[in-house]
Enzyme design. Sequence first.
Site, PDB file in Angstrom:
ATOM      1  N   HIS B  66       0.767  -0.958   0.111  1.00 41.72           N
ATOM      2  CA  HIS B  66       0.073   0.151  -0.136  1.00 41.72           C
ATOM      3  C   HIS B  66       0.943   1.360   0.096  1.00 41.72           C
ATOM      4  CE1 HIS B  66      -3.995   1.934   1.405  1.00 41.72           C
ATOM      5  NE2 HIS B  66      -3.509   2.895   0.874  1.00 41.72           N
ATOM      6  N   HIS B  68       1.666   5.134  -1.986  1.00 41.90           N
ATOM      7  CA  HIS B  68       1.050   6.037  -3.127  1.00 41.90           C
ATOM      8  C   HIS B  68       2.512   6.622  -3.625  1.00 41.90           C
ATOM      9  CE1 HIS B  68      -3.135   6.275  -1.701  1.00 41.90           C
ATOM     10  NE2 HIS B  68      -2.676   5.858  -0.520  1.00 41.90           N
ATOM     11  N   ASN B 100      -5.057   6.330  -7.169  1.00 44.16           N
ATOM     12  CA  ASN B 100      -5.289   7.687  -7.242  1.00 44.16           C
ATOM     13  C   ASN B 100      -4.670   8.737  -7.578  1.00 44.16           C
ATOM     14  OD1 ASN B 100      -4.088   7.418  -4.902  1.00 44.16           O
ATOM     15  ND2 ASN B 100      -5.161   8.457  -3.573  1.00 44.16           N
ATOM     16  N   HIS B 238      -5.659  -0.388   5.625  1.00 43.61           N
ATOM     17  CA  HIS B 238      -5.158   0.193   6.803  1.00 43.61           C
ATOM     18  C   HIS B 238      -6.305   0.117   7.848  1.00 43.61           C
ATOM     19  CE1 HIS B 238      -7.791   2.896   4.487  1.00 43.61           C
ATOM     20  NE2 HIS B 238      -6.708   3.450   3.763  1.00 43.61           N
ATOM     21  N   ASN B 286      -5.404   9.583   7.244  1.00 41.22           N
ATOM     22  CA  ASN B 286      -6.690   8.903   7.166  1.00 41.22           C
ATOM     23  C   ASN B 286      -6.371   7.460   6.871  1.00 41.22           C
ATOM     24  OD1 ASN B 286      -9.483   8.506   6.810  1.00 41.22           O
ATOM     25  ND2 ASN B 286      -9.729   9.471   5.035  1.00 41.22           N
ATOM     26  N   ASP B 313       0.993   2.692   3.873  1.00 40.75           N
ATOM     27  CA  ASP B 313       0.321   3.743   3.275  1.00 40.75           C
ATOM     28  C   ASP B 313       1.084   4.925   3.024  1.00 40.75           C
ATOM     29  OD1 ASP B 313      -1.883   5.053   2.567  1.00 40.75           O
ATOM     30  OD2 ASP B 313      -2.828   5.215   4.370  1.00 40.75           O
ATOM     31  N   HIS B 317       3.266  14.089   0.461  1.00 43.42           N
ATOM     32  CA  HIS B 317       2.767  15.372  -0.085  1.00 43.42           C
ATOM     33  C   HIS B 317       3.937  16.301  -0.045  1.00 43.42           C
ATOM     34  CE1 HIS B 317      -1.539  14.142   0.018  1.00 43.42           C
ATOM     35  NE2 HIS B 317      -1.250  13.724   1.317  1.00 43.42           N
ATOM     36  N   GLY B 332      -2.013  12.152   5.278  1.00 45.12           N
ATOM     37  CA  GLY B 332      -0.951  11.298   4.537  1.00 45.12           C
ATOM     38  C   GLY B 332       0.437  11.703   5.102  1.00 45.12           C
TER      39      GLY B 332
END
Lengths: 307, 441
Positions: B66, B68, B100, B238, B286, B313, B317, B332
């Site tokens: 997981h 990003h 995403n 998560h 989150n 996760d 940013h 995040g």
Amino acid sequence: MRDLIALGDLSRAQLEDLLDLAAAMKEIIRRPVKKVPTLRGKAVANVFFEASTRTRNSFELAGKYLGADVINFQARGSSVEKGETLWDTVRTMRAMRVDAVIVRHQAEGVPGEMAARLDIPVINAGDGAHQHPTQGLLDLLTIRDRLGHIAGLTVTIVGDVLHSRVARSDIEGLLQLGAKVRLVGPPALIPGRWDSPHVRIYTDLAEALAGAQVVQVLRIQRERQASGGIPSLREYHDRWGITPAGLGLADAEVLVLHPGPQNRGVEIDSAVVDDPKRSAIQDQVENGVAVRMAVLYRLVGGKEAME
Amino acid sequence: MNGEREGSGWWKITDVRVIDPYRQRAWQGDVLVGQGRFQDLAASADAPESVSGRGLWLVPRLLDMHVHLRSPGQEWKEDLASGSAAAAHGGFAAVMTMPNTDPVVDVPSLVSWQIAEGRRIGLVDVLPAGAVTKASGGQELAELWKMEKAGAVGFSDDGRPVADGGLMRAALSYSATLAGPIVQHAEDVTLSGRGVMHEGEVSGRLGLAGVPGEAEAVMVWRDVQLAALTDGRLHVAHVSTPGALEAIQWAKAHGLRVTAEVTPHHLFFTDERVAELAFSPVTKVNPPLRPESYRQVLLQAMKSGLIDAIASDHAPHHADEKDLPYKDAPFGISSLETAVAAVLTVGLDELAMDPLTLLVRMTAAPHRILGLSYQGLVPGESADFALIDPDARLPVDPGKWYSQARETPWQGVALRGQVVATMLRGRWAMREGEVLTCGLR
């Protein structure tokens, strides 16, 4: 103490010092000629990212009575600034060599973060639902003036505690000075719990008022209706509104506070607002200027001025 | 610039502690690598270069299921090069990337592009997750089978839930015909509302809007019911609440094909961290950091295996975005480069777990969940592994990271365990904290 961010940051001695000082300031503002030269040559910036008239005027007068130059910076728009960031705005204030910043912001934590980034005093004039420490101080001063003491009192805070920065500052200040606090309101608008043996949470107004010596009435926002917190303002009034009859359950000498502006007929009846024996609402406004003078004096006044 | 690079050199890691969760075996000895694969020690090695493994653990193929990596379209936050480097620096041989991005990875061509970019960079296996619904819009199923043919290993609208019950039913029933699971970001957004941290004593004190744990639990209960209805493959991303764990336990007790992961930050921190760091948005994530009572339940569920996997996760940013006031900053945490040490700190020090059991959650379990096969440390298997110093205790220093995002609630926290090298297909992706930059642009 360099900044004033949350009342819980202050020791009992610091709180009492500010209240004593504010009592002295009240003498000054009752004079025909109010201006004293204590902060002459100092510049204070009133930086308001959220609309406010009362608090901003109160700080502005407090600064001017002490002889400081006060500039008002009214930022517009959303909490996410377009273009210039919040912190750039802060740096700009600093570059203008102001001696202190008074800040109100809709986002919780902004004054504290500002204080961490600036080497001048930062005074929190209200941040979201977090803290409004000068309101807490003026409430303490009002109670002390009218009832002579704070320790041992039972203070009931009525209304939308969950979204109230005033309630959070009041709770911390009252606990620090030895009062007991009751919170009461619709279940969706009060915290589920509060980690202190001296805070009790109610939903029934009559139980929460029984024997209380002070009642702090919070403003209810119309938008709480849309978010499901209350069915209607009139149902709110019938269950949690402060009326002369309801006050009959409280201590015979009960004192009623409201941070203003009041929604008469909603959270408080006119008969209570205008009852000179019980209502301390006008005292609160005068005390607001006095405590803000005290805070500015302590934080901005030079060392020599303090001794 | 070749694609699937395999190391041509021969390496002998000597006197190393092998922790092989794939085969549930641990031993002390030498490990021989050649031609990109583990080799039998008796093989006629072509003068292998020797690397001392004394005091180190060798753990085969860590997979973070997981992350990003933000590409395509949000490269100011992270890109496939910086994200791959962060993964290699963190000890991972493979990552599942959440779709995403902008545009959302909801067509086979985007899946293929991410895989190709990952191979070109060559530091970590990039295993894309495709979106469950077109543009993750929650309206129509995306082409799940076509994306799987292109290399997608799972499906998720992560960042938001598949909120519509009918559509989630459709996704789960379709997943029964696929190898990869539906990975659900379980959140009833009508309950979480504008909340920015866990709803509880701390949010009440700070005045921040809260998210009740039930916002997650009610969605997981709905989803496990739908998994029962469809015999679908549900993976709960998560997981952070006791209520959700009860639903997962119910599902497993009924033999449903339901799995779950937990993040290192939910195992490590509580909502008190929000107060400790005085509204710094580095704690804004989150699902939100939960209270200690929740954390204890998560720890026991991770230990028992009710929670199958641990995944970071990793949600990077830009510093400017994380510099906003708490309620305005994005959710995040950049966590690829703290994941292994955080897990070792919690698993070994706090839970006294056996490392073979603990590390299953970051190796064999995510492979099983995603339907991927890997044999562990056996001759002929791809030489993918991390070398870990399990006794190092170092404060987290984001200044040494490779992720573009350095904002972390672990800043300065002393953690146990340091990844000292990562090998992918017989080539070093990272050694002594230095990522090999040959694959980077």
